[in-house]
Design a protein around this motif. Structure first.
Motif, PDB file in Angstrom:
ATOM      1  N   LEU A 112       0.817  -1.173  -0.065  1.00 27.16           N
ATOM      2  CA  LEU A 112      -0.084  -0.041   0.022  1.00 27.16           C
ATOM      3  C   LEU A 112       0.995   1.347  -0.058  1.00 27.16           C
ATOM      4  O   LEU A 112       0.522   1.869  -0.768  1.00 27.16           O
ATOM      5  CB  LEU A 112      -1.209  -0.035   1.117  1.00 27.16           C
ATOM      6  N   ARG A 113       2.076   1.256   1.021  1.00 21.87           N
ATOM      7  CA  ARG A 113       2.726   2.417   0.909  1.00 21.87           C
ATOM      8  C   ARG A 113       3.488   2.576  -0.785  1.00 21.87           C
ATOM      9  O   ARG A 113       3.605   3.678  -0.973  1.00 21.87           O
ATOM     10  CB  ARG A 113       3.972   2.201   1.740  1.00 21.87           C
ATOM     11  N   ALA A 114       3.817   1.605  -1.332  1.00 22.28           N
ATOM     12  CA  ALA A 114       4.449   1.601  -2.494  1.00 22.28           C
ATOM     13  C   ALA A 114       3.277   2.186  -3.541  1.00 22.28           C
ATOM     14  O   ALA A 114       3.775   3.030  -4.552  1.00 22.28           O
ATOM     15  CB  ALA A 114       4.812   0.305  -3.078  1.00 22.28           C
ATOM     16  N   LEU A 115       2.133   1.685  -3.525  1.00 19.57           N
ATOM     17  CA  LEU A 115       1.194   2.162  -4.240  1.00 19.57           C
ATOM     18  C   LEU A 115       0.845   3.722  -4.177  1.00 19.57           C
ATOM     19  O   LEU A 115       0.473   4.577  -5.102  1.00 19.57           O
ATOM     20  CB  LEU A 115      -0.162   1.487  -4.438  1.00 19.57           C
ATOM     21  N   ARG A 116       0.787   4.013  -2.904  1.00 22.75           N
ATOM     22  CA  ARG A 116       0.528   5.561  -2.634  1.00 22.75           C
ATOM     23  C   ARG A 116       1.516   6.340  -3.289  1.00 22.75           C
ATOM     24  O   ARG A 116       1.356   7.376  -3.855  1.00 22.75           O
ATOM     25  CB  ARG A 116       0.512   5.582  -1.160  1.00 22.75           C
ATOM     26  N   LEU A 117       2.853   5.835  -3.017  1.00 27.24           N
ATOM     27  CA  LEU A 117       3.988   6.524  -3.884  1.00 27.24           C
ATOM     28  C   LEU A 117       3.853   6.706  -5.173  1.00 27.24           C
ATOM     29  O   LEU A 117       4.059   7.778  -5.798  1.00 27.24           O
ATOM     30  CB  LEU A 117       5.308   5.839  -3.588  1.00 27.24           C
ATOM     31  N   VAL A 118       3.523   5.774  -5.899  1.00 22.94           N
ATOM     32  CA  VAL A 118       3.167   5.651  -7.531  1.00 22.94           C
ATOM     33  C   VAL A 118       2.054   6.608  -7.807  1.00 22.94           C
ATOM     34  O   VAL A 118       2.289   7.423  -8.609  1.00 22.94           O
ATOM     35  CB  VAL A 118       3.199   4.400  -7.988  1.00 22.94           C
ATOM     36  N   LEU A 119       1.139   6.518  -6.875  1.00 21.37           N
ATOM     37  CA  LEU A 119      -0.007   7.312  -7.320  1.00 21.37           C
ATOM     38  C   LEU A 119       0.430   8.906  -7.048  1.00 21.37           C
ATOM     39  O   LEU A 119      -0.495   9.874  -7.868  1.00 21.37           O
ATOM     40  CB  LEU A 119      -1.258   7.013  -6.240  1.00 21.37           C
ATOM     41  N   ALA A 120       1.109   8.925  -6.191  1.00 20.23           N
ATOM     42  CA  ALA A 120       1.683  10.535  -5.943  1.00 20.23           C
ATOM     43  C   ALA A 120       2.574  11.012  -7.015  1.00 20.23           C
ATOM     44  O   ALA A 120       2.846  12.157  -6.958  1.00 20.23           O
ATOM     45  CB  ALA A 120       2.224  10.731  -4.808  1.00 20.23           C
ATOM     46  N   GLY A 121       3.052   9.982  -7.995  1.00 19.47           N
ATOM     47  CA  GLY A 121       3.957  10.585  -9.123  1.00 19.47           C
ATOM     48  C   GLY A 121       5.289   9.958  -8.944  1.00 19.47           C
ATOM     49  O   GLY A 121       6.114  10.097  -9.567  1.00 19.47           O
ATOM     50  N   GLY A 122       5.554   9.124  -7.751  1.00 16.45           N
ATOM     51  CA  GLY A 122       6.841   8.685  -7.680  1.00 16.45           C
ATOM     52  C   GLY A 122       6.896   7.424  -8.151  1.00 16.45           C
ATOM     53  O   GLY A 122       6.384   6.684  -9.109  1.00 16.45           O
ATOM     54  N   VAL A 123       8.205   6.604  -7.737  1.00 11.02           N
ATOM     55  CA  VAL A 123       8.604   5.414  -8.260  1.00 11.02           C
ATOM     56  C   VAL A 123       8.926   4.504  -7.121  1.00 11.02           C
ATOM     57  O   VAL A 123       9.667   4.917  -6.262  1.00 11.02           O
ATOM     58  CB  VAL A 123       9.849   5.387  -9.203  1.00 11.02           C
ATOM     59  N   TYR A 124       8.542   3.265  -7.259  1.00  9.69           N
ATOM     60  CA  TYR A 124       8.884   2.202  -6.321  1.00  9.69           C
ATOM     61  C   TYR A 124       9.611   1.138  -6.636  1.00  9.69           C
ATOM     62  O   TYR A 124       9.170   0.524  -7.680  1.00  9.69           O
ATOM     63  CB  TYR A 124       7.557   1.868  -5.612  1.00  9.69           C
ATOM     64  N   ILE A 125      11.011   0.925  -6.101  1.00  8.32           N
ATOM     65  CA  ILE A 125      11.818  -0.207  -6.658  1.00  8.32           C
ATOM     66  C   ILE A 125      12.026  -0.754  -5.407  1.00  8.32           C
ATOM     67  O   ILE A 125      12.397  -0.251  -4.153  1.00  8.32           O
ATOM     68  CB  ILE A 125      13.175   0.529  -7.048  1.00  8.32           C
ATOM     69  N   PRO A 126      11.840  -2.153  -4.991  1.00  7.78           N
ATOM     70  CA  PRO A 126      12.087  -2.917  -3.908  1.00  7.78           C
ATOM     71  C   PRO A 126      13.360  -2.680  -3.563  1.00  7.78           C
ATOM     72  O   PRO A 126      14.473  -2.662  -4.201  1.00  7.78           O
ATOM     73  CB  PRO A 126      11.555  -4.303  -4.075  1.00  7.78           C
ATOM     74  N   PRO A 127      13.709  -2.620  -2.239  1.00  5.69           N
ATOM     75  CA  PRO A 127      15.041  -2.369  -1.725  1.00  5.69           C
ATOM     76  C   PRO A 127      16.020  -3.453  -2.033  1.00  5.69           C
ATOM     77  O   PRO A 127      17.505  -3.115  -2.258  1.00  5.69           O
ATOM     78  CB  PRO A 127      14.724  -2.327   0.014  1.00  5.69           C
ATOM     79  N   GLN A 128      15.590  -4.898  -2.201  1.00  9.81           N
ATOM     80  CA  GLN A 128      16.540  -5.746  -2.632  1.00  9.81           C
ATOM     81  C   GLN A 128      17.177  -5.608  -3.910  1.00  9.81           C
ATOM     82  O   GLN A 128      18.277  -6.268  -4.123  1.00  9.81           O
ATOM     83  CB  GLN A 128      15.988  -7.326  -2.418  1.00  9.81           C
ATOM     84  N   ALA A 129      16.360  -4.753  -4.912  1.00  9.27           N
ATOM     85  CA  ALA A 129      16.599  -4.745  -6.145  1.00  9.27           C
ATOM     86  C   ALA A 129      17.839  -3.614  -6.104  1.00  9.27           C
ATOM     87  O   ALA A 129      18.796  -3.997  -7.042  1.00  9.27           O
ATOM     88  CB  ALA A 129      15.605  -4.262  -6.839  1.00  9.27           C
ATOM     89  N   LEU A 130      17.815  -2.784  -5.430  1.00 15.20           N
ATOM     90  CA  LEU A 130      18.768  -1.673  -5.396  1.00 15.20           C
ATOM     91  C   LEU A 130      20.243  -2.215  -4.812  1.00 15.20           C
ATOM     92  O   LEU A 130      21.422  -1.791  -5.355  1.00 15.20           O
ATOM     93  CB  LEU A 130      18.353  -0.403  -4.690  1.00 15.20           C
ATOM     94  N   GLY A 131      20.186  -3.158  -4.203  1.00 11.41           N
ATOM     95  CA  GLY A 131      21.426  -3.927  -3.488  1.00 11.41           C
ATOM     96  C   GLY A 131      21.882  -4.998  -4.688  1.00 11.41           C
ATOM     97  O   GLY A 131      23.153  -5.552  -4.249  1.00 11.41           O
TER      98      GLY A 131
END
Length: 215
Positions: A112-131
Motif C-alpha cells: 500500500l505504501r508503494a502504491l501510494r508513492l506511485v499514485l503521487a507520481g513517484g517510483v517504487y523499487i524494492p530495496p533488495q533490487a537496489l542492492g
C-alpha cells in the motif's frame, strides 16, 4: 479512483480488491484474468488511475502486455506485482516503463505504501533490487551507454538537487515543495536529467542516481 488488476488467479484478484480499498474512498477495482482482456479494458475504460500487472500470465507474456500498455497508454502508471523477485524481471519491468515493481511476498502495508508513492507520481523499487550486483537501471535495446559518473552528466546544481530527490523516490510535487520551486520547473529539470542520464524512464533515473551514491 479506478484501478485495473491483472492476474490469472481469482483468489489473488479478490484479495487485492479488498486490500486496495485502504487507498481511499470510492476505490473501484476492475479485474482482468489475462493480458488480452487487460489490453481491451485499458482501451475501453476512461480515466484509469493505476494498473497492477502480474507478469506470469497465461497466453500473452506479461512483459509484452506491459510494452503494449506503455506504447498505447503512456499516461497510466503501471506497477508490476509478481511472485518473482528475480533481478532480471525487476530490471526488465522498470526498463520497459513500469513505475514500480512489488514482489508478492511483501506485507500488505508495504504494498500500500508503494502504491501510494506511485499514485503521487513517484517510483517504487524494492530495496533488495537496489542492492543487487549489476542492477544499474541502464537502458536496454541498444541505447547509448549510460554515464559512468555523476560528473559526466553536466547537470546544474539545481538539477543535481532534483536528481537526489528522485533517488529518494519522491514525486514532482514533493520535490517542488522541498526546493520551493514550481512543479513545471521540476518537470523541466526532470526532462533534462533523463536526457543527460540517457534514461527512458524515471525508474531508470532513480536507480542510476543511487548507483552514483545519491540517497
Amino acid at each position: 479512483m479506478r484501478i485495473l488488476v491483472v492476474d490469472d488467479y481469482a483468489l489473488v484478484r479478490e484479495g487485492l480488491r479488498h486490500a486496495l480499498q485502504a487507498l481511499g474512498d470510492n476505490v473501484e477495482v476492475v479485474e482482468a484474468c489475462d493480458a488480452e482482456e487487460a489490453l481491451r479494458l485499458i482501451a475501453e475504460i476512461p480515466a484509469l488511475d493505476l494498473v497492477l500487472l502480474d507478469i506470469g500470465l497465461p497466453g500473452m507474456d506479461g512483459f509484452l502486455a506491459l510494452d503494449e500498455m506503455r506504447r498505447g497508454h503512456s499516461s497510466v502508471p503501471i506497477v508490476v506485482l509478481s511472485a518473482s523477485a528475480e533481478q532480471r524481471d525487476i530490471s526488465a519491468a522498470l526498463n520497459m516503463g513500469a513505475m514500480g515493481y512489488i514482489p508478492k511476498m511483501v506485507p500488505r502495508e508495504v504494498m500500500l505504501r508503494a502504491l501510494r508513492l506511485v499514485l503521487a507520481g513517484g517510483v517504487y523499487i524494492p530495496p533488495q533490487a537496489l542492492g543487487m550486483p549489476g542492477f544499474s537501471g541502464a537502458p536496454t535495446g541498444g541505447a547509448a551507454a549510460a554515464p559512468k559518473s555523476l560528473d559526466e552528466l553536466g547537470l546544474t546544481g539545481r538539477q543535481r538537487q532534483v536528481l537526489g530527490l528522485i533517488a529518494q523516490g519522491k514525486p514532482n510535487k514533493a520535490i517542488a515543495n522541498e526546493l520551493q520551486i514550481s512543479e513545471p520547473t521540476v518537470k523541466a529539470h526532470v526532462t533534462e536529467i533523463l536526457r543527460a542520464l540517457k534514461a527512458s524512464s524515471r525508474a531508470q533515473a532513480m536507480v542510476t542516481a543511487r548507483r552514483f551514491g545519491l540517497r
